[in-house]
Write an enzyme that holds these catalytic residues in place. Sequence first.
Site, PDB file in Angstrom:
ATOM      1  N   CYS A 172      -3.019  33.741   9.366  1.00  0.00           N
ATOM      2  CA  CYS A 172      -2.777  34.444  10.632  1.00  0.00           C
ATOM      3  C   CYS A 172      -2.453  33.476  11.753  1.00  0.00           C
ATOM      4  CB  CYS A 172      -3.985  35.293  10.973  1.00  0.00           C
ATOM      5  SG  CYS A 172      -4.222  36.534   9.728  1.00  0.00           S
ATOM      6  N   GLU A 173      -1.296  32.858  11.660  1.00  0.00           N
ATOM      7  CA  GLU A 173      -0.794  31.943  12.690  1.00  0.00           C
ATOM      8  C   GLU A 173       0.711  31.966  12.588  1.00  0.00           C
ATOM      9  OE1 GLU A 173      -2.289  28.713  14.151  1.00  0.00           O
ATOM     10  OE2 GLU A 173      -4.254  28.763  13.190  1.00  0.00           O
ATOM     11  N   GLU A 180       0.838  -1.215   0.000  1.00  0.00           N
ATOM     12  CA  GLU A 180       0.000   0.000   0.000  1.00  0.00           C
ATOM     13  C   GLU A 180       0.868   1.258   0.000  1.00  0.00           C
ATOM     14  OE1 GLU A 180      -1.913  -0.396   3.791  1.00  0.00           O
ATOM     15  OE2 GLU A 180      -2.794  -2.331   3.321  1.00  0.00           O
TER      16      GLU A 180
HETATM   17  N1  LLP Z   1      -1.432   2.068   4.443  1.00  0.00           N
HETATM   18  C1  LLP Z   1      -1.926   2.540   5.594  1.00  0.00           C
HETATM   19  C2  LLP Z   1      -2.792   1.692   6.396  1.00  0.00           C
HETATM   20  C3  LLP Z   1      -1.603   3.846   6.024  1.00  0.00           C
HETATM   21  O1  LLP Z   1      -2.072   4.298   7.183  1.00  0.00           O
HETATM   22  C4  LLP Z   1      -0.769   4.656   5.221  1.00  0.00           C
HETATM   23  C5  LLP Z   1      -0.434   6.018   5.615  1.00  0.00           C
HETATM   24  C6  LLP Z   1      -0.288   4.117   4.009  1.00  0.00           C
HETATM   25  C7  LLP Z   1      -0.636   2.816   3.654  1.00  0.00           C
HETATM   26  C8  LLP Z   1       0.597   4.895   3.068  1.00  0.00           C
HETATM   27  O2  LLP Z   1       1.791   5.252   3.664  1.00  0.00           O
HETATM   28  P1  LLP Z   1       2.947   5.953   2.776  1.00  0.00           P
HETATM   29  O3  LLP Z   1       3.438   4.948   1.773  1.00  0.00           O
HETATM   30  O4  LLP Z   1       2.355   7.128   2.144  1.00  0.00           O
HETATM   31  O5  LLP Z   1       3.966   6.307   3.790  1.00  0.00           O
HETATM   32  N2  LLP Z   1       0.290  12.948   6.468  1.00  0.00           N
HETATM   33  C9  LLP Z   1       1.558  12.348   6.839  1.00  0.00           C
HETATM   34  C10 LLP Z   1       1.611  10.892   6.465  1.00  0.00           C
HETATM   35  C11 LLP Z   1       0.503  10.070   7.084  1.00  0.00           C
HETATM   36  C12 LLP Z   1       0.526   8.624   6.655  1.00  0.00           C
HETATM   37  C13 LLP Z   1      -0.681   7.903   7.148  1.00  0.00           C
HETATM   38  N3  LLP Z   1      -0.819   6.538   6.706  1.00  0.00           N
HETATM   39  C14 LLP Z   1       2.685  13.155   6.200  1.00  0.00           C
HETATM   40  O6  LLP Z   1       2.414  14.143   5.538  1.00  0.00           O
HETATM   41  O7  LLP Z   1       3.853  12.840   6.383  1.00  0.00           O
END
Ligand code: LLP
Length: 425
Positions: free
Chosen positions: A354-355, A285
Amino acid sequence: MTSNTALPGQPHIAYAGDQLHVEGAALSQLAREHGTPLFVYSKAAMLAALAAYQRGFAGRQAQICYAMKANSSLAILQVFAEAGCGFDIVSGGELARVLAAGGDPAKVIFSGVGKTRAEMKQALQVGIGCFNVESEAELDVLSEVAMGLGKQAPVSLRVNPNVDPKTHPYISTGLKGNKFGIAHEEALRAYRHAASLPGLKVVGIDCHIGSQITDSTPYLDAMDRVLDLVAEVESAGIPIHHIDFGGGLGINYNGDTPPEADALWAQLLTKLDARGYGQRQLMIEPGRSLVGNAGVCLTEVLYLKPGEQKNFCIVDAAMNDLPRPAMYQAFHQIVPVTPRPGDGVVYDVVGPVCESGDWIGHDRQMQVAAGDVLAVLSAGAYCMSMASNYNTRGRAAEILVDGTKAHLIRQRESAFDTFALEQLV
Ligand code: LLP
């Protein structure tokens, strides 16, 4: 930057003739035509990132499910759907997007700790591939919802391998104190429970230990823990059809050196083979690693504001467009679209919100003037998908570049759009 220089780790984003380009499109031109803030993505960069995973899995039974929370814009989903990807979703809204983009529901896996009954029903009705279930309570509800529809829900249990991914605490998910997954020690009991419920069909196991992981060790450790459980669950008479290792692979934001996807998977597959699971159906994923370095956010310098302690470069993008610095103290490189000669001055690059937390980069040495366009790099993942309307700022427009063609894939939101669903009493 000299001419024809690709940015580190981003071969599709390069200076040519002193103009920053995404593939064949000059960014100054796109900013003039569409305004700023503006997200610009490279299709080739996304497909190249995907190809690294595909190479890694050559000869295996593997399904790549793009974790669309990283960037869920319809045209981006279309790129991955056309390339054969499935999708990892976390809401009914994301499922609606997959369908609108032409994705195959049978290749959808539904993750997340808090699925509602309505979301379960919607997903069962379109026939998604698998529910990644995160608690015993959720198993009971899912079974009930499925039976109500006269169906059996395919389930995988998300197990928590208790491995430290060594990343920012807000984005590590596989440790004991996290809300995610079912504890290793409780997993067998949960599998027995799942197998006993008439509305469920156990098909897999999954884990996801965190995000922006830059080292292969936590993956190898998590794999060992998950395979131990597969052995345990199967010896209790419950066959596990697929093994899903989640996402999490990091990208280069600031000299980070994560393994390439194919190199990481060569290591993981060696372990999988050694333990006799190499011919299983595999799933992953990935989110960030497929899109993060395929995108930039263009922003115009509004004002330079010299100060006693700090100089501020005030730009027209803000924390509502680029929330990662405010939320995680994240670093994004910021480069000029048309560099000027000179050594420059050290600035804090900040937005109009504004933060005090509304900053995009601290202590950046830049030669800039009001009216210049800057590119905030590594902005393909978790930027637009996390954007908000805070301060009644319409969300940015988005462009997908394919060679020399620049497609507008999302129009800029107007102020009216931001309050179109509201009404006066
Ligand atoms: N699978 C599940 C169950 C997840 O919770 C996530 C990400 C992924 C796959 C994908 O992960 P990736 O390959 O993108 O690392 N907003 C944060 C990142 C939050 C990730 C949440 N879960 C940021 O901007 O760094």
